[in-house]
Every structure is written in structure tokens, then in C-alpha cells.
Write an enzyme that holds these catalytic residues in place. Structure first.
Site, PDB file in Angstrom:
ATOM      1  N   LYS A  77       9.991  76.141  46.004  1.00 18.49           N
ATOM      2  CA  LYS A  77       9.265  75.299  45.035  1.00 18.49           C
ATOM      3  C   LYS A  77      10.242  74.435  44.237  1.00 18.49           C
ATOM      4  O   LYS A  77       9.981  73.249  44.014  1.00 18.49           O
ATOM      5  CB  LYS A  77       8.444  76.188  44.105  1.00 18.49           C
ATOM      6  CG  LYS A  77       7.600  75.415  43.094  1.00 18.49           C
ATOM      7  CD  LYS A  77       6.518  76.202  42.458  1.00 18.49           C
ATOM      8  CE  LYS A  77       6.806  77.477  41.771  1.00 18.49           C
ATOM      9  NZ  LYS A  77       7.992  78.148  41.592  1.00 18.49           N
ATOM     10  N   THR A  79      13.162  73.476  45.270  1.00 16.02           N
ATOM     11  CA  THR A  79      13.701  72.499  46.217  1.00 16.02           C
ATOM     12  C   THR A  79      12.748  71.317  46.360  1.00 16.02           C
ATOM     13  O   THR A  79      13.172  70.156  46.349  1.00 16.02           O
ATOM     14  CB  THR A  79      13.934  73.169  47.585  1.00 16.02           C
ATOM     15  OG1 THR A  79      14.800  74.286  47.416  1.00 16.02           O
ATOM     16  CG2 THR A  79      14.547  72.191  48.572  1.00 16.02           C
ATOM     17  N   ARG A 100      13.382  74.865  34.711  1.00 11.94           N
ATOM     18  CA  ARG A 100      13.874  75.995  33.920  1.00 11.94           C
ATOM     19  C   ARG A 100      15.332  76.293  34.232  1.00 11.94           C
ATOM     20  O   ARG A 100      15.841  75.955  35.301  1.00 11.94           O
ATOM     21  CB  ARG A 100      13.036  77.244  34.204  1.00 11.94           C
ATOM     22  CG  ARG A 100      11.600  77.174  33.736  1.00 11.94           C
ATOM     23  CD  ARG A 100      10.817  78.385  34.175  1.00 11.94           C
ATOM     24  NE  ARG A 100      10.723  78.464  35.629  1.00 11.94           N
ATOM     25  CZ  ARG A 100      10.321  79.540  36.287  1.00 11.94           C
ATOM     26  NH1 ARG A 100       9.987  80.640  35.634  1.00 11.94           N
ATOM     27  NH2 ARG A 100      10.236  79.533  37.604  1.00 11.94           N
ATOM     28  N   LYS A 111      17.820  86.546  44.150  1.00  9.43           N
ATOM     29  CA  LYS A 111      17.758  85.127  44.473  1.00  9.43           C
ATOM     30  C   LYS A 111      19.108  84.537  44.861  1.00  9.43           C
ATOM     31  O   LYS A 111      19.207  83.741  45.782  1.00  9.43           O
ATOM     32  CB  LYS A 111      17.197  84.341  43.277  1.00  9.43           C
ATOM     33  CG  LYS A 111      15.688  84.353  43.179  1.00  9.43           C
ATOM     34  CD  LYS A 111      15.227  83.327  42.161  1.00  9.43           C
ATOM     35  CE  LYS A 111      13.706  83.203  42.159  1.00  9.43           C
ATOM     36  NZ  LYS A 111      13.262  82.174  41.215  1.00  9.43           N
ATOM     37  N   ALA A 279       7.466  83.741  34.982  1.00  6.84           N
ATOM     38  CA  ALA A 279       6.024  83.504  35.029  1.00  6.84           C
ATOM     39  C   ALA A 279       5.222  84.777  35.273  1.00  6.84           C
ATOM     40  O   ALA A 279       4.024  84.800  35.033  1.00  6.84           O
ATOM     41  CB  ALA A 279       5.694  82.492  36.117  1.00  6.84           C
ATOM     42  N   PHE A 387      10.371  74.819  57.437  1.00  7.89           N
ATOM     43  CA  PHE A 387      11.515  75.664  57.785  1.00  7.89           C
ATOM     44  C   PHE A 387      11.813  75.505  59.277  1.00  7.89           C
ATOM     45  O   PHE A 387      10.925  75.179  60.075  1.00  7.89           O
ATOM     46  CB  PHE A 387      11.209  77.145  57.488  1.00  7.89           C
ATOM     47  CG  PHE A 387      11.396  77.521  56.052  1.00  7.89           C
ATOM     48  CD1 PHE A 387      12.397  78.400  55.667  1.00  7.89           C
ATOM     49  CD2 PHE A 387      10.563  77.008  55.064  1.00  7.89           C
ATOM     50  CE1 PHE A 387      12.568  78.749  54.340  1.00  7.89           C
ATOM     51  CE2 PHE A 387      10.722  77.361  53.741  1.00  7.89           C
ATOM     52  CZ  PHE A 387      11.730  78.235  53.378  1.00  7.89           C
ATOM     53  N   TRP A 415      14.807  69.810  52.012  1.00  9.75           N
ATOM     54  CA  TRP A 415      16.026  70.627  52.105  1.00  9.75           C
ATOM     55  C   TRP A 415      17.037  69.928  53.010  1.00  9.75           C
ATOM     56  O   TRP A 415      18.199  69.790  52.666  1.00  9.75           O
ATOM     57  CB  TRP A 415      15.695  72.012  52.676  1.00  9.75           C
ATOM     58  CG  TRP A 415      16.835  73.001  52.541  1.00  9.75           C
ATOM     59  CD1 TRP A 415      16.988  73.941  51.566  1.00  9.75           C
ATOM     60  CD2 TRP A 415      17.964  73.137  53.407  1.00  9.75           C
ATOM     61  NE1 TRP A 415      18.160  74.641  51.766  1.00  9.75           N
ATOM     62  CE2 TRP A 415      18.774  74.173  52.888  1.00  9.75           C
ATOM     63  CE3 TRP A 415      18.383  72.482  54.558  1.00  9.75           C
ATOM     64  CZ2 TRP A 415      19.969  74.568  53.483  1.00  9.75           C
ATOM     65  CZ3 TRP A 415      19.579  72.870  55.164  1.00  9.75           C
ATOM     66  CH2 TRP A 415      20.350  73.909  54.631  1.00  9.75           C
TER      67      TRP A 415
END
Length: 562
Positions: A77, A79, A100, A111, A279, A387, A415
Site C-alpha cells: 500500500k 509502495t 506515516r 516488516k 491502525a 507481483f 515497484w
């Protein structure tokens, strides 16, 4: 996100990108010398005076990027957010990204970083993913200073009659450390304070983080901090920071952290990165100040809200947009074929295999998130984040479904291709903004009761049939109503992996019940947190944390950040 056969990692791509001095972005944005404070060559903080100076300027259009329920690896998201912002600028639209700040907890845990990926990243990614300009450290310090003030007050005679058994305020740390979830403090004798049970949250779950991200200016920041409820007296009455008298000192600790940070993308699109509430346990949006400054400086603002539309977007639309008194122009819903296959029943280790049947079943998850955005009356575009493992049949299946059901859709390759991979998406977003009706309306009124608000969210956003409350939660509702807190918006704390409150119910679960186990008053932030399921406010580390891959070269260059 690794979505191409390119052998370079995200950090290698970032480190081979030539940045422009931040002063060039400042000049291009028509910022004045007094509007900025330089933090080295490639970072700057923006003065709050910028908003006041530009108050009469028309706001740019705010575009919210959200997603389906993600897999544990995330779906790109951020990206897509970065790539879309870059695409707007390739179309000669003055766009600014608002995102953020990453937390060290998930960065060092699962991550490995949160600044986009491939050729759609915000830079300098090493700085942003680590200590950046010290905002999160300042929030940690302010939070823990308040905790120290509370315990000192009790030790020094406890004039406010704070009940040590009913202290709500927890200490925080910007790391995942499950061992600190439940601790005992004050041991070692009379001089070391009163022994009591205490707890740690991750910093991004602190109410001070939420407050910083919703405050309009320093006076509002001070006002909100003063309203924080830290616990209850022996008479079971709420005790606030104003009762203790420390709102001034805590605001002082945050006087620089409240200023948004200006950086750039790989294609030199301006990006304002500020604040980082999760979130799933908070409201999941970057600071209101950052979004508002971006709207004054750009014609389009591309911003994101954490996880799926059931979490970040719902809170963006019910909490942030309410406080900021603005209307989003459009929503982008990010979906990946691999996540939809997982929602259709495919195991994580089998996602590389083609499975059109599972994809078709998993599409129900995307359908629910589309329904949620439509319920708010907002125009939208579905962005398929491509992807390398996606097959032609799978891509065609998803595109065909979107087209047959009249869902605007774009296959994005940001990407691999940066802004060029998002040009169609940018053009579609502009088209729906210019040619679609925007009937944005919150799903509930703040005057509705606590239970009415929660039921509306559970039914309309999650697709639940009902809501159950524990005995503790029922008791808290009566207390909150007595204290006059029932008119605040609701901030649901819920797993990000499912529409339900159980992380195991993937896809589009039906006929389920959401259970509210307890509430937490975040009166300073201006909302009531409703905790569901087994949601943790201090995450733990996985068996093999991302930190195992991290290092620094002898010349000081970071390695292993994704």
C-alpha cells in the site's frame, strides 16, 4: 515489495538513487525561509506558521489509499501511495505525498522497513526507517515522563487520591517486547515508590501519538494533553493530566515533534512524513497537520491509512476527516492477487502456484472493502499491485471481475517502474474525481450511543451480524456515559488480517459476532478505543526477526533494511 525479477533489494535501489538537496524541493514548493528548519542535506521540518500563512489558499484534493485485508508480509500500500504520487508529477500535476513514520518495532520485527519499495520509495529510507528526526523518541519521552509524574504524585502523598489499582496510563517503548506487557514496579523499599502492577505499550499505541496526529496546533496539542485521563481516584472519578498540572511540560517536550518532516521520493516528488499510529490499535493515519500543509502546497495529496478499509480507512473517515473538517476526493483500494488467493484458502507457502479458483473465492474480500467505501459515498479506483508470481490467467480473472462489476481498476507496476507504472492509475483517479459524484457521509453521528456506533461499524464495515459485550465492557459503557464521553467517535482495536475480530477468519466471513472485551478512554485524542478479540498493544517479535538481516558497513552504510 519485491514484485519483479530485479536482483536489487529495496535498500540497494535506494542507495543508488541520487537525491536532490531538500532546499530544491523547498524552492519548488514556494516555501519561505521561515517555513523550514533544515535537518541536514535531505530532511527538513516544516513550521506550523506555514498553515497560518497559507490559510486563504484553496486546498488540494486529498486522495486516500487503502487496501484489502493484508497478509502478514503486507501488500504494498505504501509502495502504491508513493508510486501514485510520482505518477501525478509525471502528468505535470503538483502532487505531495503524506505518510506515516515507521515504528522501530515492526521494522526490527517483521516488516524490515516501511518506506515503500522498489522504484517507489521515500528517501533517505535508512533515516526514515530508523530514528529519522526523533519524533517518535520525543513521544516516548513525553509518555514516560507522564508515567513518572503519576508515580511521583502517589509517592509524595497522593493529594488527588489516585487509586494505584486503577491507573490507565502505561509506559511505552518503540520496540516489540512481549516481556514488558505486564511488569511490577516500585520494588526495593519505601524510597523506590509504591509497588504496583504496570504495563508497556508500543510507542505508536500511546495516546500522545494519537494526540500529536490529531492536534491542529500547539494550543490544541496542550488542550488535548490536559484532557488525557490517566486513571481513577479511590472514589472512581477520572483523573486527568490537567488535575496533575503537567500539560505544559509535556507539550514542551513535543514542540519540535509536532512539526511535519519534508523528504522526497526516488523521483523527487515531495513527501511529508509525520506521525505513526498503528491502525489495528489506534487510528492509523499520519498527522492532520501534515495532511493540511500538503493540501495547501499541492494540487493533489496522496495519503494512506493503515491496513485495510475496515481499519485505517474507516478511522480516517470517521475520526481524522471529522477533526480536520475535510472531504476526501477519492479512494484507491489496493489489492494483490497473492492476498486474495490467501483469502480464498491458499496456504502462504503455496501462493506461488496458480489458483484461479481460490482467487475467485478470495475476491469476496475485495468486494466487501469496495462496499465499505461506497457506503461512505466516495468514488474509488481498485489498484492491483502486480507481483512477479501473478500469472496471466490470474491477472485476467481479477481485471475481468472488476470490469464486469463496473469497478474502476488499474494494473499498477510502480515497484518495478516507479511513477511510469502508475500513470494509468493516476489518470483514472483524476477522471473519477472530475466526473463522479462525491457524497461523502460518515456512517454514524457522534450523538449516537456507543453501542449504536459500534454496531454500525460492525455491520456495515465488517459485515458482522451482531456485537457482544463482556461484563466489564457493559460496566464501562455506563461509566463513560456518566462522565459525558459517549459522544466521542469510536476507535476499534481489531486484527488487521480479517474483517472479523478473529485473525483466522479470512476471506469474507458471514454471520459472525464481534466481541468487545473492554474500552479505553482516549479523551485527549478525542475518541473511545474499543478492544476486540486478542489484539495486543505491545507486539512481540517473530522467531526470526528482520533485525537478523540488518547491519552497517565499516563506512556507516545501512544494510538489510528492506
Amino acid at each position: 515489495m519485491g514484485v519483479t525479477m530485479n536482483p536489487k533489494t529495496d535498500i540497494e535501489i535506494a542507495q543508488h538513487t541520487k537525491l536532490v538537496p531538500i532546499q530544491k524541493l523547498i524552492d519548488d514548493l514556494d516555501l519561505l525561509e521561515d517555513d523550514v528548519e533544515l535537518y541536514g542535506k535531505y530532511k527538513a521540518k516544516l513550521s506550523l506558521n506555514t498553515l497560518e500563512r497559507l490559510q486563504d489558499k484553496k486546498d488540494g484534493k486529498i486522495i486516500l489509499v487503502t487496501a484489502i485485508n493484508p497478509t502478514p508480509a503486507g501488500e504494498g500500500k505504501s509502495t502504491v501511495t508513493v508510486g501514485l504520487g510520482q505518477a501525478f508529477n509525471l502528468l505535470n500535476k503538483k502532487a505531495i505525498i503524506a505518510m506515516r513514520e515507521p515504528s522501530l518495532g515492526p521494522t526490527m520485527g517483521m516488516k524490515g522497513g516501511a518506506t515503500g519499495g522498489g522504484y517507489s520509495q521515500v528517501l533517505p529510507m535508512e533515516d526514515i526507517n530508523l530514528h529519522f528526526t526523533g519524533d517518535i523518541h520525543a513521544i516516548t519521552t513525553a509518555n514516560n515522563a507522564l508515567a513518572a509524574f503519576i508515580d511521583n504524585h502517589i509517592h509524595q502523598g497522593n493529594d488527588l487520591r489516585i487509586d494505584p489499582r486503577r491507573i490507565l496510563w502505561k509506559r511505552v517503548l518503540d520496540l516489540n517486547d512481549r516481556a514488558l506487557r505486564n511488569v511490577t514496579i516500585g520494588l526495593g523499599g519505601v524510597t523506590n515508590g509504591m509497588p504496583r502492577e504496570d504495563h508497556f505499550d508500543i510507542t505508536v499505541a500511546s495516546e500522545i501519538m494519537a494526540i500529536l496526529c490529531l492536534a491542529k496546533d500547539i494550543p490544541d496539542l496542550r488542550f488535548r494533553i490536559a484532557r488525557i485521563v490517566v486513571g481513577y481516584s479511590f472514589e472512581k472519578m477520572p483523573i486527568s493530566v490537567a488535575d496533575l498540572g503537567y500539560e505544559g511540560a509535556l507539550t514542551l517536550l513535543l514542540k519540535d515533534a509536532i512539526k511535519p518532516n519534508l523528504v522526497q521520493t526516488m523521483e523527487h516528488t515531495p513527501a511529508i512524513i509525520h506521525g505513526g499510529p498503528f491502525a489495528n490499535i489506534a487510528h492509523g493515519c499520519n498527522s492532520l497537520i501534515a495532511t493540511k500543509i500538503a493540501a495547501k502546497l499541492g494540487d493533489y495529496v496522496v495519503t494512506e491509512a493503515g491496513f485495510g478499509a475496515d481499519l485505517g480507512a474507516e478511522k480516517f473517515l470517521h475520526i481524522k476527516a471529522r477533526v480536520g473538517q475535510f472531504k476526501p476526493a477519492a479512494v484507491v483500494i489496493v489489492a494483490t492477487i497473492r492476498a486474495l488467493k490467501m483469502h480464498g484458502g491458499v496456504a502462504k507457502d503455496e501462493l506461488t502456484n496458480e489458483n484461479v479458483t481460490a482467487l475467485g473465492k478470495g475476491i469476496e474480500n475485495l468486494q466487501k472493502h469496495i462496499e465499505t467505501i461506497k457506503a461512505f459515498g466516495l468514488p474509488y479506483v481498485v489498484a492491483i499491485n502486480k507481483f512477479v508470481i501473478d500469472t496471466e490467467n490470474e491477472v485476467l480473472t481479477l481485471l475481468t471481475w472488476c470490469n464486469e462489476n463496473d469497478h474502476p481498476v488499474s494494473l499498477t507496476e510502480v515497484w518495478e517502474k516507479g511513477g511510469k507504472g502508475g500513470l494509468q492509475l493516476a489518470e483514472m483517479v483524476i477522471n473519477i474525481i472530475d466526473n463522479s459524484q462525491n457524497n461523502f457521509t460518515p456512517l454514524y453521528n457522534t450523538k449516537d450511543s456507543i453501542k449504536e456506533k459500534i454496531l454500525e461499524i460492525a455491520r456495515t464495515v465488517y459485515g458482522a451480524k451482531s456485537v457482544d459485550y463482556t461484563t466489564k465492557a457493559e460496566k464501562q459503557i455506563k461509566e463513560f456515559e456518566k462522565f459525558g464521553w459517549s459522544t466521542f467517535p469510536i476507535c476499534m482495536a481489531k486484527t488487521q488480517y480479517s474483517l472479523s475480530d478473529s485473525s483466522q477468519k479470512l476471506g469474507r466471513p458471514r454471520d459472525f459476532t464481534v466481541t468487545i472485551r473492554e474500552f479505553k478512554p482516549s479523551i485527549g485524542a478525542g475518541f473511545i478505543v474499543a478492544l476486540t478479540g486478542e489484539i495486543m498493544t505491545m507486539p512481540g517479535l517473530p522467531k526470526k526477526p528482520a533485525a537478523l538481516n540488518m547491519n552497517v558497513t565499516d563506512k556507516g552504510q545501512a544494510t538489510g533494511l528492506y
